[in-house]
Design a protein around this motif. Structure first.
Motif, mmCIF file in Angstrom:
data_model
loop_
_atom_site.group_PDB
_atom_site.id
_atom_site.type_symbol
_atom_site.label_atom_id
_atom_site.label_comp_id
_atom_site.label_asym_id
_atom_site.label_seq_id
_atom_site.Cartn_x
_atom_site.Cartn_y
_atom_site.Cartn_z
ATOM 1 N N ARG A 1 -10.010 -2.530 -25.226
ATOM 2 C CA ARG A 1 -11.033 -4.201 -24.265
ATOM 3 C C ARG A 1 -10.977 -5.254 -24.574
ATOM 4 N NH1 ARG A 1 -16.037 -4.248 -22.533
ATOM 5 N NH2 ARG A 1 -16.739 -2.717 -23.418
ATOM 6 N N GLU B 1 -12.166 -5.911 -17.986
ATOM 7 C CA GLU B 1 -12.979 -5.982 -19.006
ATOM 8 C C GLU B 1 -12.155 -4.560 -19.970
ATOM 9 O OE1 GLU B 1 -17.430 -7.899 -18.493
ATOM 10 O OE2 GLU B 1 -16.813 -5.599 -17.917
ATOM 11 N N PHE C 1 -11.674 -13.059 -21.946
ATOM 12 C CA PHE C 1 -13.190 -12.018 -21.774
ATOM 13 C C PHE C 1 -14.337 -12.296 -23.108
ATOM 14 C CE2 PHE C 1 -9.984 -10.721 -19.629
ATOM 15 C CZ PHE C 1 -10.435 -9.896 -18.051
#
Length: 362
Positions: free
Chosen positions: A31, A137, A360
């Motif tokens: 991630r 992402e 992010f």
């Protein structure tokens, strides 16, 4: 997931929905938390260097492991990691002789017969850039393209270590092996150059001269350890370096990627000095030593990704930051969301910023 996709050379990146495969053997799903905006990506976006399209740029990243495939032994879910484009196989000639950054084995990529790691919603495959494709992402990478780090390390700062710091600091510690008291000149004060300046201070260099045309960048270089700075636009720039160092420097490091800056790097050397070229110059350009340079014992070398052994180097650089020796905070100009990625590259083209970081949501 959302990602910044390059569909055509010279065109802005487009934010698009991208599908990522499940991790196969030796693969890690990450991630993404933060990605540095590096000029190396710009070379591919603007077409200076060719790449298969469509692709997702981005290679200077940090994040958290979400899942792992079979046979992964180096990380596990929940680990905080920094990625590095110099993925290595671990058993080729380059790897077993300690030159991991030179490994080009295809084993770190999926075979052409297998389904791609990334593809668009319409099924078109995406060519993974530099083993990573980090403006997304999530990243799906080989386990030897990332390394676990201390969880107390801020990931917005850790991302810079994945390229700029590994390259700039590695040029000092690994490629040039700067010894305490030696003199260093760094040509170009972007992210890589500033990392080299900072590393030269950590290495105990006697004099550290930074050359850059932007006053603000020269000021940052002084904060990071430069003992002298020189305006690159002045005709006497080389003469100033030679004068202040009483004959030239032991080590000159080029961190721009232009033939003129590479030539400057050679000219500021003293007898027996070594020039290390880090910047990505356009293919076909050359850097040379003259006959007199050779007779005076000068040396010229490349330093791909700081000649890194990143599973060892990156945790050490993290430790330098946490001990207050490596100043990553000064290198960051701005943090911004993925939607502003094209703005970040426009700023990079103007040459006024050091390092922008795409972040992010957690």
């Amino acid at each position: 997931m959302k990602a910044a996709v390059l569909f055509a050379v010279g065109e802005p990146l487009e934010i698009a929905e991208v599908n990522v495969a499940a991790p196969a053997a030796h693969e890690v799903l990450i991630r993404t938390h933060a990605v540095g905006v590096c000029r190396s990506d710009l070379h591919f976006i603007d077409g200076t260097y060719p790449h298969a399209l469509p692709t997702i740029p981005g290679h200077e990243a940090a994040g958290v492991v979400e899942a792992i495939g079979a046979e992964v032994r180096t990380v596990r879910p929940g680990d905080h990691v920094v990625t590095c484009l110099s993925a290595f196989c671990g058993h080729c000639e380059f790897c077993v002789t300690g030159r991991l950054s030179l490994c080009i084995s295809s084993e770190t990529r999926r075979p052409k017969s297998a389904s791609p790691r990334l593809h668009l919603a319409d099924g078109r495959p995406i060519a993974q850039m530099l083993n990573l494709s980090a403006y997304a992402e999530q990243m799906l990478v080989h386990e030897h393209a990332c390394v676990a780090i201390d969880r107390d390390m801020p990931l917005e700062r850790a991302a810079l270590i994945g390229c700029a710091v590994t390259t700039g600091a590695g040029a000092v510690f690994n490629t040039s092996r700067v010894a305490p008291g030696e003199t260093v000149c760094v040509v170009g004060c972007g992210g890589i150059g500033l990392a080299a300046v900072n590393a030269a201070r950590i290495a105990g260099a006697g004099q550290i001269v930074a050359i850059d045309p932007v006053p603000e960048k020269r000021a940052l270089a002084e904060r990071l350890g430069a003992t002298h700075t020189v305006d690159a636009t002045e005709d006497t720039a080389v003469a100033q370096v030679v004068e202040v160092t009483r004959g030239g420097v032991d080590h000159a490091i080029e961190a721009v990627g232009r033939p003129q800056s590479a030539a400057t790097t050679v000219k500021v050397l003293r007898r027996g000095g070594t020039a290390t070229i880090l910047g990505m110059m356009p293919p076909g350009e050359h850097v040379a030593l003259s006959a007199l340079d050779l007779l005076s014992g000068k040396k010229l070398q490349g330093g791909l990704m700081g000649s890194n052994r990143f599973p060892v180097d990156i945790p050490r650089l993290v430790d330098f930051y946490r001990r207050g020796l490596l100043d990553l905070d000064t290198m960051v100009a701005e943090e911004m969301p993925l939607e502003r990625i094209n703005h970040a590259f426009d700023e990079l083209r103007r040459g006024d910023v050091t390092r922008s970081v795409i972040t992010f949501p957690a």
